[in-house]
Write a protein that holds these residues in place. Sequence first.
Motif: not given
Lengths: 376, 376
Positions: A7, A9, A11, A14, A17, A183-184, A190-191, A246, B18, B22, B26-27, B240
């Motif tokens: 996945p 990111l 930056g 977080a 969120m 989905h990741e 977004s997870g 996210f 977080y 990181y 994420l899923s 998630s």
Amino acid sequence: MIPFNKPYLTGKEAHYMYDAVYTGKLSGNGKFTKKCQHFFESNYGFRKCLLTTSCTDALEMAAILADIQPGDEVIMPSYTFVSTSNAFVLRGAHIRFADSRKDHPGIDEDSIESLITQKTKAIVPVHYAGVGCDMEKIMSIANKHNLLVIEDAAQAIDSYFTFSDGTKKALGSIGHLAAFSFHETKNIISGEGGLLAINDDRFSKRAEIIWEKGTNRSAFFRGEVDKYGWVDIGSSFLPSETIAAFLWAQLENLENIQEKRIAIWDQYYSGLKEWAENRNVRLPFVPHFATNNAHMFYLVCESVEQRTEIIERLKSKSVSAVFHYLSLHKSPFYQSKHDGRELSMSDFYSECLVRLPMYYELTEDNIDLIIGNITR
Amino acid sequence: MIPFNKPYLTGKEAHYMYDAVYTGKLSGNGKFTKKCQHFFESNYGFRKCLLTTSCTDALEMAAILADIQPGDEVIMPSYTFVSTSNAFVLRGAHIRFADSRKDHPGIDEDSIESLITQKTKAIVPVHYAGVGCDMEKIMSIANKHNLLVIEDAAQAIDSYFTFSDGTKKALGSIGHLAAFSFHETKNIISGEGGLLAINDDRFSKRAEIIWEKGTNRSAFFRGEVDKYGWVDIGSSFLPSETIAAFLWAQLENLENIQEKRIAIWDQYYSGLKEWAENRNVRLPFVPHFATNNAHMFYLVCESVEQRTEIIERLKSKSVSAVFHYLSLHKSPFYQSKHDGRELSMSDFYSECLVRLPMYYELTEDNIDLIIGNITR
């Protein structure tokens, strides 16, 4: 170790969120949900958008909106994810599985019309690898038979279809309804997460109600009704604000993400082209009417043995390459319900398609190493 | 301004989210999901737990596990949230709505048996305000008629039921299945979020499959099958990892949160007791077999006029007090499907119950001000 997926990111995830958490609006339909929905509506021409907890849930909303009743039939490819079919089976539908195209794993558009009966309610094309099906053909069949088209655009964010008159439209903006996944494993993540695009205004009001657990709560907050209550079936389809926050960080970087993925895809393609031609292995095919959103890079091997050999060879070099769907018409759950038709291309892709690592942080060296191990 | 609810943050939520972000998982079904599930299993004696994207989704899983078929009947109170009923209506159930108790808004246990027919499949008690229904009576009726009991424990985390032999069990651990909510309005929150507790081992395996979109993916990862595929209906019920990470921060502080809420509740109770007695207004009642988890503090007024007057008076002092459910048997969606029985207590609570602000950060001064404005 080169994983199949990692996945990415941008930056800011977080940070946003954190913003959602500390502004104290944590349940769904807050600031970030609205920002994301607006982004999709204004960038891709989807008439109305609703974030969902998954693409599965977006498909389930679509099945409810399509008013699928027990015994209704729905046409979709057999080579797809279980959620494409489950969403409709949950409403009592019988699935008429179609075969895949010879040149890529999308639904064989020419086979659709023969599967239509008096009971058919909807066609669900799946834009495999983010490469569009022939939406012009599918919409024309649907219009002729008065059927709904629900695009399973799980993999198809930022990809397009060009009509024969030259008009170019985003995938997900053409069918009556469309479902996307965050989905990741997807380009934009977004997870867990998804989106329902509603392109036919007939469904807008009801979509909002179904999304809000079958209540007219949204109309209440707009002052259209003086109290809200139970007016329809529905579920809790909306995601937490943290999930939308996210997603917002990803959307801000969509262009950059897409550029990078396309560069990766191109490196694979040019590095494997000659080898593949010499071995009768096929690389991804993008029809003239479609675009490539670089969701996936895959090989279609000549045989399951060849595929196994490639997967094993890469595995020995710590590279994770993976196969994909298994024909749903042959699944333990559906084989006895299927009408017995052979779907040979679907079975072929089930046995012979292998996906290569594909993610933002994959370096040129990583890709060279993978190509080298495939072509050596 | 004193709002009705304010989500409480322990301070670790963003940190754990977080962490989830990181570590790149994420899923769903990662480290934090497993930690949360284990917490519930070991602290409350739930046999098996699965996090869900909402309590609504947990109820939908329960309806699938109960194998609800079109025409099956399910008994539940009319005074409840739409999701309690929608989850079963989505599977084709007919709802037989029961009335509430005279002394509190929970289901009138003595009315249940008369609602049972040959078609009855399940009883769904709702632990209103986190105060348990008479689970001994309900389980005994269910056992006699071979029915399933699905506890709607949306508001009932950390609350208990004491059997006549003195045994004390957590709400959600007694029925065959139970659903909890972590919506931002609950004691323990994750924005949107829920949990299915599976107390009857017959359902454990299938629950996992339904949770994983109808596939045997979990069995595959445990090495029990050599490939995974579509084996059942199902959906994407898992949240998630970021949602689970948020929830974990809350669970670590559960004791502290509960202590604080109970102190708030007690302050309301002692400050309003005398006034209420003199005005025939009722304060929350907790039967001898139940505990109070301080999810909610409510007043039951004598009339809708009295309630409106109190709500308006508090509103003029910038205090948000709100009413709650509207009888589902009289809803636009279900009134024509209901069998016409009067459910007078349900209607009474719909008209006369008002909830006072209830959240962790409510100060003693806030509460004194609210009490002062009610009793003046």
